[in-house]
Design a protein around this motif. Structure first.
Motif, PDB file in Angstrom:
ATOM      1  N   GLU A  31       0.842  -1.471  -0.190  1.00  0.00           N
ATOM      2  CA  GLU A  31      -0.155  -0.548  -0.309  1.00  0.00           C
ATOM      3  C   GLU A  31       0.973   1.493  -0.060  1.00  0.00           C
ATOM      4  O   GLU A  31       0.573   2.307  -0.629  1.00  0.00           O
ATOM      5  N   SER A  32       2.163   0.656   0.796  1.00  0.00           N
ATOM      6  CA  SER A  32       2.743   2.246   0.995  1.00  0.00           C
ATOM      7  C   SER A  32       3.501   2.877  -0.706  1.00  0.00           C
ATOM      8  O   SER A  32       3.052   4.320  -0.763  1.00  0.00           O
ATOM      9  N   LEU A  33       3.524   2.141  -1.556  1.00  0.00           N
ATOM     10  CA  LEU A  33       3.972   2.964  -3.267  1.00  0.00           C
ATOM     11  C   LEU A  33       2.877   3.610  -3.664  1.00  0.00           C
ATOM     12  O   LEU A  33       3.161   4.131  -3.985  1.00  0.00           O
ATOM     13  N   ASN A  34       1.305   3.503  -3.100  1.00  0.00           N
ATOM     14  CA  ASN A  34       0.182   4.441  -3.675  1.00  0.00           C
ATOM     15  C   ASN A  34       0.915   5.296  -3.100  1.00  0.00           C
ATOM     16  O   ASN A  34       0.125   6.748  -3.632  1.00  0.00           O
ATOM     17  N   VAL A  35       1.360   5.679  -1.574  1.00  0.00           N
ATOM     18  CA  VAL A  35       1.709   7.062  -1.222  1.00  0.00           C
ATOM     19  C   VAL A  35       2.944   7.267  -1.679  1.00  0.00           C
ATOM     20  O   VAL A  35       2.846   9.088  -2.163  1.00  0.00           O
ATOM     21  N   MET A  36       3.556   6.235  -2.179  1.00  0.00           N
ATOM     22  CA  MET A  36       5.235   6.990  -2.779  1.00  0.00           C
ATOM     23  C   MET A  36       4.331   8.132  -4.051  1.00  0.00           C
ATOM     24  O   MET A  36       4.798   9.026  -4.426  1.00  0.00           O
ATOM     25  N   ARG A  37       3.374   7.092  -4.813  1.00  0.00           N
ATOM     26  CA  ARG A  37       3.819   7.383  -6.175  1.00  0.00           C
ATOM     27  C   ARG A  37       2.377   8.803  -6.243  1.00  0.00           C
ATOM     28  O   ARG A  37       2.697  10.191  -6.711  1.00  0.00           O
ATOM     29  N   ALA A  38       1.614   8.979  -4.566  1.00  0.00           N
ATOM     30  CA  ALA A  38       0.974  10.282  -4.810  1.00  0.00           C
ATOM     31  C   ALA A  38       2.265  11.795  -4.327  1.00  0.00           C
ATOM     32  O   ALA A  38       1.663  13.059  -4.850  1.00  0.00           O
ATOM     33  N   ILE A  39       2.717  11.279  -3.534  1.00  0.00           N
ATOM     34  CA  ILE A  39       4.264  12.449  -2.871  1.00  0.00           C
ATOM     35  C   ILE A  39       4.513  12.690  -4.526  1.00  0.00           C
ATOM     36  O   ILE A  39       4.938  13.715  -4.934  1.00  0.00           O
ATOM     37  N   LYS A  40       5.226  11.489  -5.156  1.00  0.00           N
ATOM     38  CA  LYS A  40       5.676  11.848  -6.864  1.00  0.00           C
ATOM     39  C   LYS A  40       4.614  12.758  -7.430  1.00  0.00           C
ATOM     40  O   LYS A  40       5.473  13.843  -8.060  1.00  0.00           O
ATOM     41  N   HIS A  41       3.493  12.434  -7.554  1.00  0.00           N
ATOM     42  CA  HIS A  41       2.309  12.747  -8.367  1.00  0.00           C
ATOM     43  C   HIS A  41       2.739  14.255  -8.312  1.00  0.00           C
ATOM     44  O   HIS A  41       2.757  15.457  -8.492  1.00  0.00           O
ATOM     45  N   THR A  42       2.317  14.796  -7.184  1.00  0.00           N
ATOM     46  CA  THR A  42       2.091  15.502  -6.184  1.00  0.00           C
ATOM     47  C   THR A  42       3.320  16.621  -6.825  1.00  0.00           C
ATOM     48  O   THR A  42       3.555  18.138  -6.573  1.00  0.00           O
ATOM     49  N   LEU A  43       4.647  16.723  -6.825  1.00  0.00           N
ATOM     50  CA  LEU A  43       5.713  17.481  -6.472  1.00  0.00           C
ATOM     51  C   LEU A  43       6.517  17.466  -7.673  1.00  0.00           C
ATOM     52  O   LEU A  43       7.148  18.698  -8.561  1.00  0.00           O
ATOM     53  N   ASP A  44       6.026  16.277  -8.822  1.00  0.00           N
ATOM     54  CA  ASP A  44       6.300  16.299  -9.852  1.00  0.00           C
ATOM     55  C   ASP A  44       5.057  16.445 -11.233  1.00  0.00           C
ATOM     56  O   ASP A  44       5.088  14.759 -11.494  1.00  0.00           O
ATOM     57  N   PRO A  45       3.956  16.855 -11.235  1.00  0.00           N
ATOM     58  CA  PRO A  45       2.763  16.531 -12.092  1.00  0.00           C
ATOM     59  C   PRO A  45       2.511  16.033 -13.482  1.00  0.00           C
ATOM     60  O   PRO A  45       2.087  15.108 -13.845  1.00  0.00           O
ATOM     61  N   LYS A  46       4.255  16.745 -14.183  1.00  0.00           N
ATOM     62  CA  LYS A  46       4.264  16.065 -15.878  1.00  0.00           C
ATOM     63  C   LYS A  46       5.590  15.501 -15.976  1.00  0.00           C
ATOM     64  O   LYS A  46       5.128  14.606 -16.481  1.00  0.00           O
ATOM     65  N   ASN A  47       5.950  14.303 -14.855  1.00  0.00           N
ATOM     66  CA  ASN A  47       6.588  13.307 -14.747  1.00  0.00           C
ATOM     67  C   ASN A  47       7.627  13.342 -15.419  1.00  0.00           C
ATOM     68  O   ASN A  47       8.457  12.925 -16.035  1.00  0.00           O
ATOM     69  N   ILE A  48       8.678  14.979 -15.021  1.00  0.00           N
ATOM     70  CA  ILE A  48       9.416  15.387 -15.898  1.00  0.00           C
ATOM     71  C   ILE A  48      11.218  14.757 -15.123  1.00  0.00           C
ATOM     72  O   ILE A  48      11.559  14.877 -16.173  1.00  0.00           O
ATOM     73  N   LEU A  49      11.079  14.866 -14.172  1.00  0.00           N
ATOM     74  CA  LEU A  49      12.195  14.291 -13.121  1.00  0.00           C
ATOM     75  C   LEU A  49      12.516  12.978 -13.485  1.00  0.00           C
ATOM     76  O   LEU A  49      11.673  11.747 -12.764  1.00  0.00           O
ATOM     77  N   ASN A  50      13.484  12.770 -13.976  1.00  0.00           N
ATOM     78  CA  ASN A  50      14.144  11.047 -13.957  1.00  0.00           C
ATOM     79  C   ASN A  50      12.972   9.825 -14.280  1.00  0.00           C
ATOM     80  O   ASN A  50      12.875   9.544 -13.579  1.00  0.00           O
ATOM     81  N   PRO A  51      11.888  10.584 -15.427  1.00  0.00           N
ATOM     82  CA  PRO A  51      10.636   9.332 -15.189  1.00  0.00           C
ATOM     83  C   PRO A  51      11.206   8.122 -15.892  1.00  0.00           C
ATOM     84  O   PRO A  51      12.688   7.769 -16.108  1.00  0.00           O
ATOM     85  N   GLY A  52      10.513   6.787 -15.325  1.00  0.00           N
ATOM     86  CA  GLY A  52      10.957   5.970 -15.359  1.00  0.00           C
ATOM     87  C   GLY A  52      11.996   4.901 -14.523  1.00  0.00           C
ATOM     88  O   GLY A  52      12.277   3.949 -14.739  1.00  0.00           O
TER      89      GLY A  52
END
Lengths: 460, 460
Positions: free
Chosen positions: B433-454
């Motif tokens: 479940e905590s991976l979802n929390v990590m994803r939520a944080i990533k999305h909040t701080l990098d909404p366009k997913n430009i920071l080292n994506p993948g």
């Protein structure tokens, strides 16, 4: 009263026993104040869950009805963390107080959040182990993780955050997750342990903690070193740290506080600025550490140094140190205490403490200055009459000036007590742009702002 | 080519000099591979900023045109962190390599992200200080913070995350913030230091680091203890840790790897499972630690223990240990190395390492097992022919089995190398479940997913 209080109670009753749910005024009062000067306020409901599943269901109810939730340990907060600011359901963790597992081989222990520090150490002693974080109060481990507590041993063993390997957390919507694992280190994923420790109930409720423990040191020795001035005491302490002596505790107590200690604890220590020291190690190493430290103390004008080798005298010494807050409270009946908690880089600690002492004297307040010198963290204990607005304003202005001094020098407004309601006003000044990042994280994890609202981060 | 590459270059040229911007193929190739087996891929553009302001402007351009950004140190990653997976602008920090400030009194140093570990230690030595984290490679401190690097000294001094007091970070949209301060501890706000260390360039670019440093120990001594079996070596090591000996390094090298070490480093160490040890302390304490450790070693079947007191022999011993990865690479030309990085609780480390060794032998692979025993972290170094799909599949299956063993026992898939692209497949199994929390944080701080994506987190 919350408009839907009856419905909330009805829902809670479907899975909580009668003894696990209360709206009784006395019970609410017991959950409406902490050990600080912050004004009391009552929660609407207090619940006493016994399992993670119950906590998850409680959060689901709270989330549905959008009632605020405050996790509660023993209420030893010094910054109003557990005092409601709106309609609130308080979760008291006293029924979740089991030590679930001791793993001596792995130097780990798994506990429920309501276990207290002393309860844990009593059990660990049977295995030759101890838990290092010692904030003075017999706080719960859940509460200590929530505020990132530390205390006198942090200089050697680190703060609460350094001991947490894993937290089981119930999130705002009732989901259950783990922040870590049993490994001594990890580079896998974001460091959620670090994020949740110190989050003061604003990101989730802790329902289980896995903590690092230590073998009881082979030898321990305590000492008191007496100095003519606070500055000399701090300079001596700084040199001990720079020399890399692995000191276990190194605490400054000023003259005024030594007087309070003697009055309260019945000791007859010299009334002078004093360093309280503790050494842990093997016999030979400790002997050399003690000799080297004594030399440094003497080079810095130490008047006298007293060693306490036997357990009882050592215990008495730390009792006197830990009881200092109570000594002040006891010494001035009717007054309340405000405790400052600034940390500065060690290099400016002497300046900071002199400044703190001078301000107390100038303003005519009653109070003392104590220092966790190893961390650059110092506390002013200042007494005030809550019925006298001038007294309160003076104490608050004093704290503000110390915080400003701290921040100007690269420090922080709180080293171990947490933000709560008392230090929210400093967050913007201290964190600048990063406060927006904190707010974004809070909003993402608690979109309805039901987890301890009005604490740590002001507006979301 | 990115559809708007010309426009991006045009914008970058408005504030970067000619020598700070490159689309040259050789330059791009130098930024398209790390030290691992992961396949090379080229960035579209490489920039060489000199200031935080330039990094901020670069991020603003990247954010506008939605091109991926990868921060680059020296490319010593072992998990493909710096290899592009889409159109990419790589930020090379080699021009930001200044040691900005040494604060001996505060035991702190402030550096730019391109400063390397050895560069820093050379400077610190002048002040009687050292930086403790030693991953073997002469990595940049920015890169080490990005992966939460550690290495042989973590057992005593902690990992990279433990040393970081503050990071200056440029966020996805170009905003600049600080994650911490100069204070030794803080309970103020969320612990962003912890969150950003180990974030592998997925939450922001580090442009400045404030790090904890230590006084060079009064005495240092190294030793090699030789055992008939890996299990006995680990049991001896575990007892040393449980006894609370403040050992500075304690490393297991298996028989196969001792052979490689001798061949590569020209040493003639006994070809048996060996513990490499290091002690730091005062003279008397160290002497007693050494005596006590020797006793524990002998009680656990140690065949012979060799002490290296002089600096040269001590240096040679750690050279041999640190060069082991190169020893394997050198020993098998044409083959590439895969390194596993599982951590388990100390109590199951002997089982884990025996299992790892047995699997290598059963599958007929070439490889050795090394252990940072103090942390329960062990590496298998496995050689494979990238042109032989069976070879690659076998190595990957091997890693998967070790990870599964680790996770079943409460461990982690990576202790110090990070997730990168190589360990993403284990994230869901490890974090739940905590991976979802990590994803939520990533999305909040990098909404366009430009920071080292993948990297680190697969889909956002």
């Amino acid at each position: 009263m919350h408009a839907q209080l009856e419905k909330i109670l009805e829902e809670l009753q479907t899975f909580l026993g009668k003894d696990q749910l209360s709206t009784n005024e006395t019970v609410r009062e017991n959950h409406g104040r902490d050990e600080s000067y912050h004004e009391m306020a009552l929660p609407d409901i207090v619940v006493f869950p016994r399992t993670t599943e119950e906590v998850s269901k409680i959060m689901q109810v709270a989330n549905t009805y959008e009632i605020a939730v405050i996790p509660f340990g023993v209420g030893s907060s010094l910054e109003g963390h557990i005092i409601p600011v709106t309609h609130t359901l308080t979760i008291d963790f006293s029924q979740m107080n089991q030590i679930l597992e001791v793993r001596p081989e792995d130097l780990l222990v798994r506990v429920q959040p309501g276990v207290t520090r002393m309860q844990l150490n009593k059990e660990l002693k049977k295995h030759g182990l101890f838990f290092s974080v010692d904030p003075g109060a017999d706080a719960t481990l859940g509460g200590m993780a929530a505020t990132n507590a530390s205390g006198t041993t942090a200089v050697r063993y680190g703060v609460m955050r350094d001991q947490v390997r894993d937290l089981e957390v119930v999130l705002a919507d009732g989901r259950v997750m783990h922040t870590g694992n049993l490994a001594a280190k990890s580079s896998s994923g974001y460091h959620l342990n670090g994020l949740f420790v110190g989050s003061e109930g604003t990101l989730g409720c802790f329902t289980e903690l896995t903590l690092k423990v230590y073998g009881i040191p082979e030898f321990e020795m305590a000492a008191r070193a007496v100095f003519p001035t606070v500055r000399q005491a701090i300079e001596a302490a700084t040199m001990v740290l720079q020399a890399g002596v692995p000191i276990a505790r190194i605490e400054l107590v000023d003259e005024q506080s030594m007087e309070q200690a003697n009055a309260y604890s019945g000791t007859s220590y010299l009334v002078k600025p004093t360093l309280f020291l503790e050494f842990h190690g093997n016999e030979a190493g400790l002997k050399q550490d003690v000799e080297f430290t004594t030399e440094i103390m003497n080079d810095n004008g130490c008047l006298e140094i007293f060693f306490e080798t036997d357990n009882k005298a050592r215990h008495e010494l730390w009792e006197a140190r830990h009881n200092l807050a109570y000594a002040y409270i006891h010494g001035y009946p009717g007054k309340k205490m405000m405790t400052t908690d600034v940390v500065v880089p060690i290099g400016v600690l002497a300046d900071a403490i002199e400044f703190a002492r001078q301000l107390i004297d100038e303003t005519g307040m009653i109070g003392g200055v104590l220092g966790h010198v190893g961390d650059g963290n110092f506390h002013s204990l200042v007494m005030m009459d809550l019925n006298n607005p001038e007294d309160v304003a003076r104490a608050k202005a004093y704290n503000a000036r110390l915080v400003e001094f701290g921040l100007e020098n690269g420090g922080t407004c709180t080293g171990e007590h947490g933000v709560g309601v008392g230090k929210m006003i400093y967050q913007s000044r201290e964190h600048g742009e990063s406060l927006n990042v904190m707010r974004a994280i809070k909003h993402t994890l608690d979109p309805k702002n039901i987890l301890n609202p009005g604490k740590l981060i002001a507006e979301v």
